[in-house]
Design a protein around this motif. Structure first.
Motif, PDB file in Angstrom:
ATOM      1  N   THR A 119       0.858  -1.186   0.000  1.00 50.94           N
ATOM      2  CA  THR A 119       0.000   0.000   0.000  1.00 50.94           C
ATOM      3  C   THR A 119       0.896   1.238   0.000  1.00 50.94           C
ATOM      4  O   THR A 119       1.829   1.340   0.804  1.00 50.94           O
ATOM      5  CB  THR A 119      -0.912   0.022   1.235  1.00 50.94           C
ATOM      6  N   VAL A 120       0.623   2.150  -0.902  1.00 51.57           N
ATOM      7  CA  VAL A 120       1.457   3.345  -1.048  1.00 51.57           C
ATOM      8  C   VAL A 120       0.562   4.581  -0.970  1.00 51.57           C
ATOM      9  O   VAL A 120      -0.472   4.654  -1.641  1.00 51.57           O
ATOM     10  CB  VAL A 120       2.231   3.343  -2.383  1.00 51.57           C
ATOM     11  N   ARG A 121       0.968   5.517  -0.144  1.00 51.52           N
ATOM     12  CA  ARG A 121       0.284   6.813  -0.076  1.00 51.52           C
ATOM     13  C   ARG A 121       1.126   7.827  -0.841  1.00 51.52           C
ATOM     14  O   ARG A 121       2.312   8.018  -0.547  1.00 51.52           O
ATOM     15  CB  ARG A 121       0.092   7.255   1.375  1.00 51.52           C
ATOM     16  N   ILE A 122       0.488   8.469  -1.806  1.00 52.66           N
ATOM     17  CA  ILE A 122       1.178   9.415  -2.679  1.00 52.66           C
ATOM     18  C   ILE A 122       0.465  10.761  -2.573  1.00 52.66           C
ATOM     19  O   ILE A 122      -0.759  10.835  -2.691  1.00 52.66           O
ATOM     20  CB  ILE A 122       1.172   8.939  -4.146  1.00 52.66           C
ATOM     21  N   TYR A 123       1.234  11.808  -2.347  1.00 55.78           N
ATOM     22  CA  TYR A 123       0.668  13.150  -2.243  1.00 55.78           C
ATOM     23  C   TYR A 123       1.478  14.109  -3.108  1.00 55.78           C
ATOM     24  O   TYR A 123       2.695  13.948  -3.272  1.00 55.78           O
ATOM     25  CB  TYR A 123       0.725  13.681  -0.798  1.00 55.78           C
ATOM     26  N   PHE A 124       0.778  15.104  -3.629  1.00 54.39           N
ATOM     27  CA  PHE A 124       1.469  16.283  -4.141  1.00 54.39           C
ATOM     28  C   PHE A 124       0.969  17.460  -3.323  1.00 54.39           C
ATOM     29  O   PHE A 124      -0.220  17.803  -3.354  1.00 54.39           O
ATOM     30  CB  PHE A 124       1.207  16.518  -5.629  1.00 54.39           C
ATOM     31  N   ASN A 125       1.876  18.056  -2.557  1.00 53.78           N
ATOM     32  CA  ASN A 125       1.532  19.128  -1.615  1.00 53.78           C
ATOM     33  C   ASN A 125       2.047  20.464  -2.144  1.00 53.78           C
ATOM     34  O   ASN A 125       3.232  20.787  -1.984  1.00 53.78           O
ATOM     35  CB  ASN A 125       2.140  18.845  -0.242  1.00 53.78           C
ATOM     36  N   PRO A 126       1.184  21.263  -2.774  1.00 54.33           N
ATOM     37  CA  PRO A 126       1.643  22.533  -3.346  1.00 54.33           C
ATOM     38  C   PRO A 126       2.143  23.506  -2.279  1.00 54.33           C
ATOM     39  O   PRO A 126       1.499  23.704  -1.245  1.00 54.33           O
ATOM     40  CB  PRO A 126       0.387  23.081  -4.044  1.00 54.33           C
ATOM     41  N   LEU A 127       3.299  24.084  -2.526  1.00 61.23           N
ATOM     42  CA  LEU A 127       3.884  25.144  -1.688  1.00 61.23           C
ATOM     43  C   LEU A 127       4.013  24.754  -0.216  1.00 61.23           C
ATOM     44  O   LEU A 127       4.042  25.626   0.661  1.00 61.23           O
ATOM     45  CB  LEU A 127       3.054  26.432  -1.801  1.00 61.23           C
ATOM     46  N   ALA A 128       4.121  23.465   0.064  1.00 60.56           N
ATOM     47  CA  ALA A 128       4.223  23.035   1.465  1.00 60.56           C
ATOM     48  C   ALA A 128       5.407  23.671   2.197  1.00 60.56           C
ATOM     49  O   ALA A 128       5.252  24.133   3.339  1.00 60.56           O
ATOM     50  CB  ALA A 128       4.297  21.513   1.539  1.00 60.56           C
ATOM     51  N   PRO A 129       6.605  23.739   1.596  1.00 61.43           N
ATOM     52  CA  PRO A 129       7.733  24.328   2.344  1.00 61.43           C
ATOM     53  C   PRO A 129       7.533  25.790   2.716  1.00 61.43           C
ATOM     54  O   PRO A 129       8.189  26.291   3.628  1.00 61.43           O
ATOM     55  CB  PRO A 129       8.920  24.167   1.376  1.00 61.43           C
ATOM     56  N   TRP A 130       6.627  26.471   2.013  1.00 58.41           N
ATOM     57  CA  TRP A 130       6.404  27.879   2.323  1.00 58.41           C
ATOM     58  C   TRP A 130       5.870  28.057   3.739  1.00 58.41           C
ATOM     59  O   TRP A 130       6.052  29.119   4.345  1.00 58.41           O
ATOM     60  CB  TRP A 130       5.427  28.494   1.310  1.00 58.41           C
ATOM     61  N   ILE A 131       5.201  27.042   4.269  1.00 58.48           N
ATOM     62  CA  ILE A 131       4.703  27.127   5.645  1.00 58.48           C
ATOM     63  C   ILE A 131       5.858  27.367   6.606  1.00 58.48           C
ATOM     64  O   ILE A 131       5.791  28.232   7.492  1.00 58.48           O
ATOM     65  CB  ILE A 131       3.945  25.836   6.015  1.00 58.48           C
TER      66      ILE A 131
END
Length: 546
Positions: free
Chosen positions: A494-506
């Motif tokens: 089972t693999v969880r895949i995300y694309f998190n836009p601008l996450a490092p900006w937090i």
């Protein structure tokens, strides 16, 4: 001298109380007989370099607020709160706030890459325990400015100093008492919790009793209009304290209910998102306007006129986002516009003060050089709020997620890239067994690269953990988390895949806040008692005047 002596006495009493706590409940010199052959081992989730920095920064922030508390108690005893007192308190408060800011940011970043759930804030009770003193500390940081500049809000500022340290002790109690089940709560001995509760009651209860007795004797400050710099800071304080109270109730109500009735309830993200976020929006809208208002009596219309250019850029950003997302809800474009407002607004205020594009280059440069460092620090810190808000909005609105079972050779597409699972292999670490999954990422341009994500099971204590794979793009993160092995399909996971836009900006925004505070600390006005540079004059005989 009297104030200093009282501050040191209060601070020493706090130190003695916690020294007794260590000796009585957690004595490091206690002998174990018979001595165990091996220890239980550190919680595997905490065996990460990020945890070498996150707790010390939080601790330093909590300790820093104890100084503001000591100054508040000393001022109540002495019966004097004035501009000099505020100048003493502000550097300590700012330093504590900076350390707590970076500590919370490090904890959020650690949870993001270590826990494998792809989020940055879970509204965990212990997370909230560090957020509460940060909120009240932010209010204290601003109200102390009014005490220094205008002599107003004296009793309120003293109360904030007491409550902020009290919330720091509440956070310590939640972590050390064992009343919570959390990765952050690493003690289960009720004796420690009772001792910290006694410290909390002794110091905060005693300080509040002293406040009730002595606060009426403090002189009131100057009057001011509702629309003024002071009025803006009061609005800031009301929102921050109300938000803090909301988090306090949402965090402690389930514990109180269970203690009284035995009933267990869960207060999670839906409650906080529905209460905390709407409270904060008016504050964020007003934030860039506050510095434009004059002390005592301000002109809101004039402040808005000076923000015409930022408002125009905000409108362009809102329209642009709405067009790019091809219609739909206007909430996201408005939220992006708010973030742009928060980033550009502080820059506009600084540009106005140095007469950027309204005076000659030499005059602008002279004004920029002579502008107090605290003003530059304020600009950077306030911009950091906008950068963080931009990251939060982007990851909340445009995040893409897939949770699928992948066999070796299987592929999936997400956010314009193709992800191929190459299979997993087993390996042995120093104190764990690990399944390492390898993935090939193919971009639209044809460029390929490899990512890894793993699942570990530690020997002692036996506990599984997730080691994520993250590839940082300028526009966001491709985030992989390897789950459990599939029982019915050979080699499948089972693999969880995300694309998190601008996450490092937090977290970039939090760094902006930290460095903004650091710039402000270099301002000479924060160095109380620093002698002014004497102007050297020449006498008639060419001898320098003493």
């Amino acid at each position: 001298a009297g104030l200093r002596a009282r501050v040191l006495a209060v601070q020493a009493s706090i130190g003695v109380a916690f020294l007794l706590f260590i000796i009585i409940t957690s004595n490091p010199f206690t002998r174990l007989n018979p001595a165990p052959a091996d220890g239980q081992g550190l919680n595997p989730l905490l065996q990460d370099p990020g945890l070498a920095f996150h707790p010390p920064f939080l601790y330093a922030g909590y300790v820093g607020f104890s100084m503001a508390f000591s100054f508040a108690v000393a001022a109540l005893i002495e019966g004097r709160v004035d501009a000099a007192w505020a100048r003493w308190v502000r550097p300590w408060t700012l330093t504590a706030w900076m350390l707590l800011t970076i500590g919370i940011a490090l904890g959020s970043w650690w949870a993001y890459y270590e826990l494998g759930w792809g989020g940055w804030w879970f509204w965990d009770p212990v997370e909230n325990a560090s957020l509460m003193p940060w909120l009240s500390g932010t209010a204290l940081l601003h109200s102390a400015i009014v005490v220094e500049k205008r002599g107003a809000l004296r009793t309120w500022t003293v109360l904030l100093a007491i409550l902020t340290f009290g919330l720091s002790l509440v956070g310590t109690f939640l972590v050390r008492s064992g009343v919570l089940t959390s990765v952050h709560a690493f003690a289960v001995d009720p004796e420690r919790g009772v001792f910290i509760l006694l410290i909390l009651c002794l110091f905060i209860g005693g300080a509040l009793m002293l406040y009730a007795w002595r606060a009426p004797t403090l002189k009131a400050g100057g009057l001011f209009a509702p629309i003024s710099r002071e009025g803006g800071i009061i609005f800031n304080n009301l929102i921050l304290v109300t938000a803090c109270a909301t988090v306090f109730v949402g965090t402690l109500y389930p514990l109180a209910l269970e203690a009284v009735t035995g009933e267990k309830i869960s207060v999670g993200a839906p409650f906080f998102n529905a209460t905390f976020v709407p409270l904060f929006i008016p504050l964020l809208i007003a934030l860039p306007l506050g510095p434009f208002l004059a002390w005592k009596r301000g002109d809101l219309l004039a402040a808005m006129q000076r923000m015409i250019v930022p408002l125009g850029l905000v409108v362009i950003a809102i329209i642009g986002v709405y067009v790019v997302q091809d219609g739909g809800s206007v909430i996201v474009p408005l939220a992006i516009g708010l973030a742009v407002w928060l980033i550009i607004g502080p820059m506009a205020e600084t540009a106005y003060r140095i007469k950027f594009l309204r005076a000659s280059a030499s005059e602008t440069w002279r004004r920029a050089v002579n502008l107090p460092r605290s003003s530059w620090g304020m600009m950077v810190a306030h911009m950091g709020v906008g950068v963080t808000v931009l990251g939060i909005v982007a990851i909340s609105a445009w995040r893409v997620e897939q949770i699928i079972v992948m066999e070796p050779g299987g592929s999936t597409q997400i956010a314009g890239v193709t992800l191929t699972f190459n299979g997993a292999s087993q390996s042995r670490g120093p104190n764990y067994n690990e399944d390492v999954g390898r993935f090939t990422v193919t971009e639209k341009s044809g460029r390929k690269f490899t990512m890894e994500a793993s699942k570990r099971v530690y020997d002692r204590p036996p506990m599984p953990t997730t080691e994520t794979g993250i590839h940082y793009y300028p526009g966001g993160d491709l985030y992989l988390a390897l789950g459990d092995r599939h029982k019915n399909k050979d080699g499948a996971y089972t693999v969880r895949i995300y694309f998190n836009p601008l996450a490092p900006w937090i977290w970039f925004g939090c760094l902006f806040m930290f460095f903004g505070g650091a710039i402000s600390l270099t301002d000479r006005r924060y160095r109380v008692g620093a002698p002014k540079k004497a102007k050297v004059k020449s006498g008639k005989m060419g001898v320098q005047a003493a």
